[in-house]
Motif scaffolding. Sequence first.
Motif, PDB file in Angstrom:
ATOM      1  N   PRO A   1       0.822  -1.216   0.000  1.00 60.75           N
ATOM      2  CA  PRO A   1       0.000   0.000   0.000  1.00 60.75           C
ATOM      3  C   PRO A   1       0.853   1.262   0.000  1.00 60.75           C
ATOM      4  O   PRO A   1       2.063   1.224   0.252  1.00 60.75           O
ATOM      5  CB  PRO A   1      -0.779  -0.122   1.306  1.00 60.75           C
ATOM      6  N   ILE A   2       0.211   2.372  -0.278  1.00 62.48           N
ATOM      7  CA  ILE A   2       0.869   3.673  -0.175  1.00 62.48           C
ATOM      8  C   ILE A   2      -0.119   4.644   0.457  1.00 62.48           C
ATOM      9  O   ILE A   2      -1.320   4.614   0.161  1.00 62.48           O
ATOM     10  CB  ILE A   2       1.347   4.176  -1.557  1.00 62.48           C
ATOM     11  N   TYR A   3       0.390   5.493   1.343  1.00 66.33           N
ATOM     12  CA  TYR A   3      -0.459   6.432   2.082  1.00 66.33           C
ATOM     13  C   TYR A   3      -0.180   7.854   1.614  1.00 66.33           C
ATOM     14  O   TYR A   3       0.976   8.296   1.584  1.00 66.33           O
ATOM     15  CB  TYR A   3      -0.182   6.318   3.583  1.00 66.33           C
ATOM     16  N   ILE A   4      -1.223   8.563   1.222  1.00 70.02           N
ATOM     17  CA  ILE A   4      -1.128   9.965   0.819  1.00 70.02           C
ATOM     18  C   ILE A   4      -1.621  10.800   1.990  1.00 70.02           C
ATOM     19  O   ILE A   4      -2.828  10.933   2.217  1.00 70.02           O
ATOM     20  CB  ILE A   4      -1.963  10.248  -0.449  1.00 70.02           C
ATOM     21  N   SER A   5      -0.684  11.343   2.762  1.00 68.81           N
ATOM     22  CA  SER A   5      -1.058  12.000   4.018  1.00 68.81           C
ATOM     23  C   SER A   5      -1.859  13.273   3.786  1.00 68.81           C
ATOM     24  O   SER A   5      -2.668  13.666   4.634  1.00 68.81           O
ATOM     25  CB  SER A   5       0.198  12.315   4.838  1.00 68.81           C
ATOM     26  N   GLY A   6      -1.653  13.943   2.644  1.00 68.23           N
ATOM     27  CA  GLY A   6      -2.372  15.185   2.386  1.00 68.23           C
ATOM     28  C   GLY A   6      -3.872  14.997   2.279  1.00 68.23           C
ATOM     29  O   GLY A   6      -4.651  15.884   2.644  1.00 68.23           O
ATOM     30  N   THR A   7      -4.290  13.826   1.795  1.00 71.89           N
ATOM     31  CA  THR A   7      -5.720  13.534   1.650  1.00 71.89           C
ATOM     32  C   THR A   7      -6.197  12.465   2.624  1.00 71.89           C
ATOM     33  O   THR A   7      -7.402  12.209   2.717  1.00 71.89           O
ATOM     34  CB  THR A   7      -6.025  13.062   0.216  1.00 71.89           C
ATOM     35  N   GLY A   8      -5.256  11.817   3.321  1.00 71.60           N
ATOM     36  CA  GLY A   8      -5.626  10.749   4.244  1.00 71.60           C
ATOM     37  C   GLY A   8      -6.028   9.466   3.546  1.00 71.60           C
ATOM     38  O   GLY A   8      -6.670   8.605   4.151  1.00 71.60           O
ATOM     39  N   GLN A   9      -5.639   9.303   2.292  1.00 72.67           N
ATOM     40  CA  GLN A   9      -6.089   8.144   1.508  1.00 72.67           C
ATOM     41  C   GLN A   9      -5.029   7.057   1.438  1.00 72.67           C
ATOM     42  O   GLN A   9      -3.857   7.324   1.189  1.00 72.67           O
ATOM     43  CB  GLN A   9      -6.453   8.578   0.087  1.00 72.67           C
ATOM     44  N   TRP A  10      -5.472   5.820   1.662  1.00 78.07           N
ATOM     45  CA  TRP A  10      -4.646   4.633   1.442  1.00 78.07           C
ATOM     46  C   TRP A  10      -4.990   4.041   0.083  1.00 78.07           C
ATOM     47  O   TRP A  10      -6.163   3.803  -0.215  1.00 78.07           O
ATOM     48  CB  TRP A  10      -4.913   3.579   2.519  1.00 78.07           C
ATOM     49  N   ASN A  11      -3.979   3.793  -0.741  1.00 72.87           N
ATOM     50  CA  ASN A  11      -4.155   3.077  -2.004  1.00 72.87           C
ATOM     51  C   ASN A  11      -3.563   1.686  -1.831  1.00 72.87           C
ATOM     52  O   ASN A  11      -2.354   1.543  -1.600  1.00 72.87           O
ATOM     53  CB  ASN A  11      -3.459   3.807  -3.151  1.00 72.87           C
ATOM     54  N   LEU A  12      -4.395   0.670  -1.923  1.00 79.62           N
ATOM     55  CA  LEU A  12      -3.941  -0.705  -1.746  1.00 79.62           C
ATOM     56  C   LEU A  12      -3.562  -1.311  -3.090  1.00 79.62           C
ATOM     57  O   LEU A  12      -4.159  -1.004  -4.119  1.00 79.62           O
ATOM     58  CB  LEU A  12      -5.042  -1.558  -1.104  1.00 79.62           C
ATOM     59  N   TRP A  13      -2.546  -2.163  -3.059  1.00 80.12           N
ATOM     60  CA  TRP A  13      -2.247  -2.994  -4.229  1.00 80.12           C
ATOM     61  C   TRP A  13      -1.626  -4.299  -3.756  1.00 80.12           C
ATOM     62  O   TRP A  13      -0.647  -4.282  -3.025  1.00 80.12           O
ATOM     63  CB  TRP A  13      -1.279  -2.318  -5.207  1.00 80.12           C
TER      64      TRP A  13
END
Length: 600
Positions: free
Chosen positions: A34-46
Amino acid sequence: AAIASTDMGLLLRDDVFVDFFNTFLNLPVFGQTPIYISGTGQWNLWPELLSHLDPSPTALLAWLEKHRLPHFCKSSLCLHLVLCQKLLGFIRSEEAAELLNWRSADQWLLEKCISGSQGMQHFRAFVQGTAGEELTDFWLTTERLLGLDESDTSQRDLYLSLIDRLKASHLREGSSVITLCTTITGSLPKAKHIQSISNRRDILRKMQEQALFMIQSYWLPKFFTHCKMGIEAEESCQPLLQEYQTRLLQADWQEPSGFSETPSMMHIKRSQGLSGPYCSRKAKAKMWVLVKEGRGTQEMKRPSFHVKPERQPRSAGSTRELRLGKDAVGSTPQQSEHPANTALDGKGGVTPPRRSGAEQVSRLEDLCKEKILSSLPSSAPLVQLPSLKGSARTLSFLPWALSADSCAGRPFRDFLQHQDRPMETHLLDLWHDLEEFLPVVLDSSRENSFFLRHLTGDKICKTYLEEDNIQKLPLESRTLTKLWNHLIFGEFSPWIFRAQKEICKVLCCFYEEFLAADDRTFLQFMSPGGDVPVPEMQGLTADRAESFLLSQRINQTLKLSQALHGTRNLEGVSSESWQLLASRDLQKGGSTQAEMELLL
């Protein structure tokens, strides 16, 4: 290494931690990356979860805290995080402002340049070949050593190995550490006697503090001057330079905290309609197949002209690598006609204006055809790239996973130990030791390389290749004999790659079990109380453009981690380094996403 907390919610408010942790999470040894985009609080799973699941961020954090964070704390990335935080603490301090006459804008710019895993790679590349490099290496090695308990039998071998490494490099008479840390070492009659001194830890800790002070007070200001000159000369950094100049005109100083004051509501990006059982191993294989498919089109559609890569000056070690690659191995990895890690913008390295969504998709399709798998750099200077013949198999990509295992705190090794597989664990240790031997023996420009390659070669021979141990290894006797004949003298041998290949064949099925176990654990956290599908097939998968981006993200993450870990030579500062700085935003994916920004 010790970090401030084990509370994932609190840790993820620190943008610098998020940057290092994202780099760690995307290492290809893992199933879920996964990768976490702290600016939006979104986790992108792969790979993505199945479409009918509604994953909970709380469950994801619990899984990360239990099954990722402990390995991160044992990784070289964590050591660099701790060093980065200490450097940032000094940069933000009033002491630094008074001692070095820094203004608030200067502190802001230096923090921007050194934050994150790419920032630390840039700093280490800057001090390469200087006393600053040895001081930094000494600090990192000592930090790792002081975090071990020599009375713990499971840690004692590593502890003694690090002591031997220090004695063979940084604690030798005439070394930069001994020369510069005179206030501490003056009390020692000889550096070689350090192991017999009862207060060894106290002495090493004081020497480490002295080394850190010299890095902060001398090498950081030099790095700041270097960064200002580089930013002024790089066109893509002009917005950054303008903001710096604007801040110079501001009188008020507000000390940055490094933490997100109002973190965004954390959420997980919903699946794009995947169906079928979740299986990271098959998802990885399908991703690489889609990347590989671009090759046929590229061969049929040859361009009427091509860009010849600019010849870069090579060190003595690099020249030797090429010579050994042709003479000793018999063949060299295929090279793309374009530099492996440079976006083909045709504008002399200047990042073009942002493209529209449709243009980006078309662009990525073209790049996928041009930058095929054969152009992806390998984990070691001479390791052959995976074969493009036949279907993608786990064995083809296992060297990348094993190299990532070393950078990721060795989760695969822990799995083998928990499965009570001593022979396979022993084999994996040999694979790692051989990989760490390669950069030492191939790069004679490294300080103390003569002593280190003899120390490492002797250790490998005594641990794995002596008569008492050689019977435990299911490798060809000829391979083991050839290894002994060269490594006992600290020499390079192409049989290293033969041995690693044989080890991969033995460990392949166990790595597949590791991925399956990782999948099951992940699903148990993300779908509590529900039926966990048996990993067999992955449903819909990413298209070619997305697969290309995923492969590049994982590959660049591995390259960055290897450079910080020491199993890949640090690349010199180039125009691309400044482009990465210009595109890096810690709240938008940081180091992990900066490389992708250059492609879009």
